[in-house]
Design an enzyme around this catalytic site. Sequence first.
Site, PDB file in Angstrom:
ATOM      1  CB  SER A 132      16.914 -26.292 -45.670  1.00 22.37           C
ATOM      2  OG  SER A 132      17.736 -27.359 -46.121  1.00 22.37           O
ATOM      3  CG  ASP A 133      22.496 -23.924 -42.658  1.00 17.61           C
ATOM      4  OD1 ASP A 133      23.319 -24.578 -43.320  1.00 17.61           O
ATOM      5  OD2 ASP A 133      22.839 -23.063 -41.827  1.00 17.61           O
ATOM      6  CD1 TRP A 134      25.088 -29.638 -46.100  1.00 15.40           C
ATOM      7  CD2 TRP A 134      24.324 -27.605 -46.584  1.00 15.40           C
ATOM      8  NE1 TRP A 134      25.388 -29.369 -47.415  1.00 15.40           N
ATOM      9  CE2 TRP A 134      24.930 -28.137 -47.745  1.00 15.40           C
ATOM     10  CE3 TRP A 134      23.754 -26.329 -46.660  1.00 15.40           C
ATOM     11  CZ2 TRP A 134      25.002 -27.449 -48.946  1.00 15.40           C
ATOM     12  CZ3 TRP A 134      23.821 -25.644 -47.862  1.00 15.40           C
ATOM     13  CH2 TRP A 134      24.430 -26.200 -48.979  1.00 15.40           C
TER      14      TRP A 134
END
Length: 417
Positions: A132-134
């Site tokens: 996932s992105d942050w």
Amino acid sequence: MDVQVLLGPGINIKRSPLCGRNFEYFSEDPMLSGELGAAFVNGVQSQGVGTSLKHFFANNQEYRRMDASSEMDERTMREIYLPAFERVVKQSQPWTIMASYNKIGGTYSTENKQYLTDLLREEWGFEGLVVSDWGATHNRVKAVAAGTDLTMPSATKTDQEIVKAVQEGELSESELDRACIHLLELVFKSMDNRKEDVTFDYDSDHALARKISAESMVLLKNDNNVLPLKKNAKIAFIGAFAKAPRYQGGGSSHINSYKVTNAFDAAAQLMSGNLTYAQGYHLDSLEPDANLVQEAVAAAKDADVAVIFAGLPDSMESEGFDRGDMRMPHNHNELIAAVSAAQPNTVVVLHNGSPVEMPWVKAPKAILEVYLGGRRSAKQQSRCCLVRRIPLDGYRNRSRFVWRTTLPIYFFRGKMG
């Protein structure tokens, strides 16, 4: 540097010149982005370091990027927003792919089984890990079920939710096993490809950065062959970017460079003539300073050629927000107009990662587009490369750190400059 995964390349389609993060994405053309992306991935991974192709997918604006839903029909999706990712996956097999912040058709990318599993893995044959992105994971149980293998900050203290979901039958053990297998495969691949006792030649890399910067510039205008500058000429370098240029994108693209070179110092070493400098504008303001403009005009009048360094500051082009228009700062535009009026032999050097309006385009004799030229077009900074390993629960200021998971994989956020 003991980094196993580089968080890039970014191949989201540039659908508007106003996207605040356009400087980070390869192109507005799917085929070009795909070819560049595949070459980038092949190059990095040939050195035993993984990549994270991002941001999958239809993540083309910064405004409300955390919750906006990208809506499109199948043809638009297949012809514009997916082809670059498909090309990179099939040609290069990146070790990881990063799921984007946005929703696609109303479902968050990290929870979208239709694209993470059905399309990415089953149709295209992706073999790596989905990360996932942050801050992009909103429901970790749904994310794991959809195909998001690894959740990065800040939704990290959710292990018990997964345990409970498995116990209650909401998440199958096979779905959890799949995520664990992909993660362990990445760990083993990272360790197996790790090169010991590597000596990195910083100076050779610095020389290469100079070559890349020079070959990436585009000469937009050169009336009366005012360029190249004559070494014995009296030249005025004008604009704060001459000594402190903007050479990389704003936001999480920022990295610490080994060393950097600014245009004024580089020119001073080459020129036998008289080289002067005038600041022209303040870096922390968009409004003109009459005294600085007056000083710049005086320097220009006293020179054979005036070279103005201008463009877009971080405050106008960065991750996290989109631009409101294509204009350059008022103080840059006014400086160019004033100096060009005072000195017929004026050259404008542009530092920008996205298109800009040039209302003064007819005034200067030459315009050189430098873009964000990397560390050989920038100011001297401290020695790098600062690598700090911080546990996920100590997440802070994501733009300057390498993040450590509970397993020995390190991620580098940013671009190599």
